[in-house]
Design an enzyme around this catalytic site. Structure first.
Site, PDB file in Angstrom:
ATOM      1  N   LEU A  27       0.856  -1.177   0.000  1.00  0.00           N
ATOM      2  CA  LEU A  27       0.000   0.000   0.000  1.00  0.00           C
ATOM      3  C   LEU A  27       0.895   1.231   0.000  1.00  0.00           C
ATOM      4  O   LEU A  27       1.803   1.342   0.830  1.00  0.00           O
ATOM      5  CB  LEU A  27      -0.916   0.001   1.220  1.00  0.00           C
ATOM      6  CG  LEU A  27      -1.903   1.159   1.354  1.00  0.00           C
ATOM      7  CD1 LEU A  27      -3.158   0.704   2.086  1.00  0.00           C
ATOM      8  CD2 LEU A  27      -1.294   2.365   2.087  1.00  0.00           C
ATOM      9  N   SER A  32      -0.861  10.260  -6.486  1.00  0.00           N
ATOM     10  CA  SER A  32      -1.403  10.970  -7.642  1.00  0.00           C
ATOM     11  C   SER A  32      -0.325  11.673  -8.449  1.00  0.00           C
ATOM     12  O   SER A  32      -0.552  12.023  -9.611  1.00  0.00           O
ATOM     13  CB  SER A  32      -2.473  11.975  -7.210  1.00  0.00           C
ATOM     14  OG  SER A  32      -1.920  12.973  -6.377  1.00  0.00           O
ATOM     15  N   SER A  33       0.853  11.884  -7.849  1.00  0.00           N
ATOM     16  CA  SER A  33       1.927  12.578  -8.557  1.00  0.00           C
ATOM     17  C   SER A  33       3.250  12.305  -7.853  1.00  0.00           C
ATOM     18  O   SER A  33       3.303  11.668  -6.799  1.00  0.00           O
ATOM     19  CB  SER A  33       1.661  14.093  -8.612  1.00  0.00           C
ATOM     20  OG  SER A  33       1.683  14.644  -7.300  1.00  0.00           O
ATOM     21  N   GLY A  34       4.334  12.805  -8.459  1.00  0.00           N
ATOM     22  CA  GLY A  34       5.631  12.821  -7.812  1.00  0.00           C
ATOM     23  C   GLY A  34       6.196  11.466  -7.435  1.00  0.00           C
ATOM     24  O   GLY A  34       6.048  10.481  -8.159  1.00  0.00           O
ATOM     25  N   ILE A  35       6.858  11.428  -6.283  1.00  0.00           N
ATOM     26  CA  ILE A  35       7.528  10.205  -5.846  1.00  0.00           C
ATOM     27  C   ILE A  35       6.520   9.076  -5.638  1.00  0.00           C
ATOM     28  O   ILE A  35       6.807   7.920  -5.952  1.00  0.00           O
ATOM     29  CB  ILE A  35       8.329  10.463  -4.554  1.00  0.00           C
ATOM     30  CG1 ILE A  35       9.462  11.455  -4.817  1.00  0.00           C
ATOM     31  CG2 ILE A  35       8.904   9.154  -4.006  1.00  0.00           C
ATOM     32  CD1 ILE A  35      10.217  11.877  -3.561  1.00  0.00           C
ATOM     33  N   GLY A  36       5.345   9.392  -5.104  1.00  0.00           N
ATOM     34  CA  GLY A  36       4.352   8.349  -4.872  1.00  0.00           C
ATOM     35  C   GLY A  36       3.929   7.672  -6.148  1.00  0.00           C
ATOM     36  O   GLY A  36       3.824   6.437  -6.213  1.00  0.00           O
ATOM     37  N   TYR A  80       7.105  22.403   8.143  1.00  0.00           N
ATOM     38  CA  TYR A  80       7.381  21.186   7.376  1.00  0.00           C
ATOM     39  C   TYR A  80       8.509  20.390   8.019  1.00  0.00           C
ATOM     40  O   TYR A  80       8.387  19.172   8.239  1.00  0.00           O
ATOM     41  CB  TYR A  80       7.740  21.565   5.943  1.00  0.00           C
ATOM     42  CG  TYR A  80       8.101  20.399   5.053  1.00  0.00           C
ATOM     43  CD1 TYR A  80       7.113  19.545   4.566  1.00  0.00           C
ATOM     44  CD2 TYR A  80       9.423  20.156   4.687  1.00  0.00           C
ATOM     45  CE1 TYR A  80       7.439  18.476   3.744  1.00  0.00           C
ATOM     46  CE2 TYR A  80       9.753  19.095   3.861  1.00  0.00           C
ATOM     47  CZ  TYR A  80       8.757  18.254   3.394  1.00  0.00           C
ATOM     48  OH  TYR A  80       9.083  17.197   2.574  1.00  0.00           O
TER      49      TYR A  80
END
Length: 281
Positions: A8, A13-17, A154
């Site tokens: 999982l 939806s974008s980028g590294i993921g 952050y």
């Protein structure tokens, strides 16, 4: 075998993921690729199709800040697959600002997504990972090791994640679960664009901090001009998922390794302060 393993991944939806989801599928995993808004799954599905792994990637809704959403997603995954072998905590949100002007709201928001969301997903997944001798892989940041100007909220959240995972790792190991953190540096992805930063507006409102913010912005533009791709960063995630004995801490590039090394060898903090002071001078 990797072909029998279920992973999982949050924030796909974008980028590294997105890159990690496709790379994990190519490595033989069955990927449950989650995102808060499944209407944004088009880029992932297109990339999976282009890579020839569309049949190994399924999209599911998961909001890491909502415990019932986490529980529902895991229940659906277990109903469909009967097991969970790994979790990749990737979902996150950035924040540029400074606390005197921003107040506590943005700090709390950053903690909810970047820290408490990770804790909740990990907590809910651990019983199932114990059953399979699974893995927890968390994408943090070099900002989880080195505090960075105008990234107070952050970095605080990412520091918290690193502390949580470093503390959990030896405990989880006693029940057969491996824990790793992946620390990217600058990555050319939609993560930066999606923060909706209006620099002129920030500078106009920055008051006495405007010169420092302007210097920081110039330094950051230069850093992202040398950024690695999400696909390159995702290689470290796959290493953490696939290695026989994954390390606890992995950086995603030589630049990231050198940056983190500054902090890890900095016993009195002077090296980091000297480094980051130059970003706002």
């Amino acid at each position: 075998m990797a072909s029998d393993r279920i992973v999982l991944i949050t924030g796909t939806s974008s980028g590294i993921g997105l890159a990690a989801a496709v790379a994990a599928a190519r490595a033989g995993f069955r990927v449950v690729a989650t995102m808060r808004d499944t209407g944004r799954s088009g880029a992932l599905l297109k990339a999976a199709e282009a890579a020839g792994v569309a049949g190994r990637v399924e999209v599911a809704r998961l909001d890491v800040t909502d415990a019932p959403s986490v529980a529902d997603c895991l229940a659906g995954l277990l109903d469909r697959h009967g097991r969970l072998d790994a979790v990749v905590n990737n979902a996150g949100a950035g924040r540029v600002g400074t606390v005197e002007q921003d107040g506590l709201g943005p700090v709390r928001e950053a903690m909810e997504v970047n820290y408490f969301g990770v804790v909740e997903v990990t907590r809910a997944a651990l019983p199932h990972l114990r059953a399979t001798g699974g893995r927890v892989v968390t994408v943090t940041s070099v900002g989880g090791v080195v505090g960075q100007p105008f990234n107070e909220a952050y970095c605080a959240a990412k520091f918290a994640v690193e502390g949580f995972m470093e503390s959990l790792a030896p405990v989880a190991a006693t029940v057969g679960v491996a824990v790793s953190v992946v620390e990217p540096g600058a990555v050319a992805s939609e993560f930066v664009a999606s923060q909706g930063i209006d620099l002129p507006a920030l500078l106009a409102a920055a008051g006495p901090y405007a010169p420092a913010l302007d210097a920081y912005a110039a330094r950051t533009r230069a850093a992202f001009g040398q950024a690695q791709t999400p696909e390159q960063a995702a290689e470290a995630v796959i290493t953490a998922l696939s290695a026989d004995r994954p390390p606890f801490r992995l950086q995603t590039s030589d630049r990231a390794r050198a940056f983190v090394a500054t902090k890890l060898a900095d016993l009195d903090g002077s090296a980091v302060q000297h480094l980051t002071a130059g970003w706002v001078a």
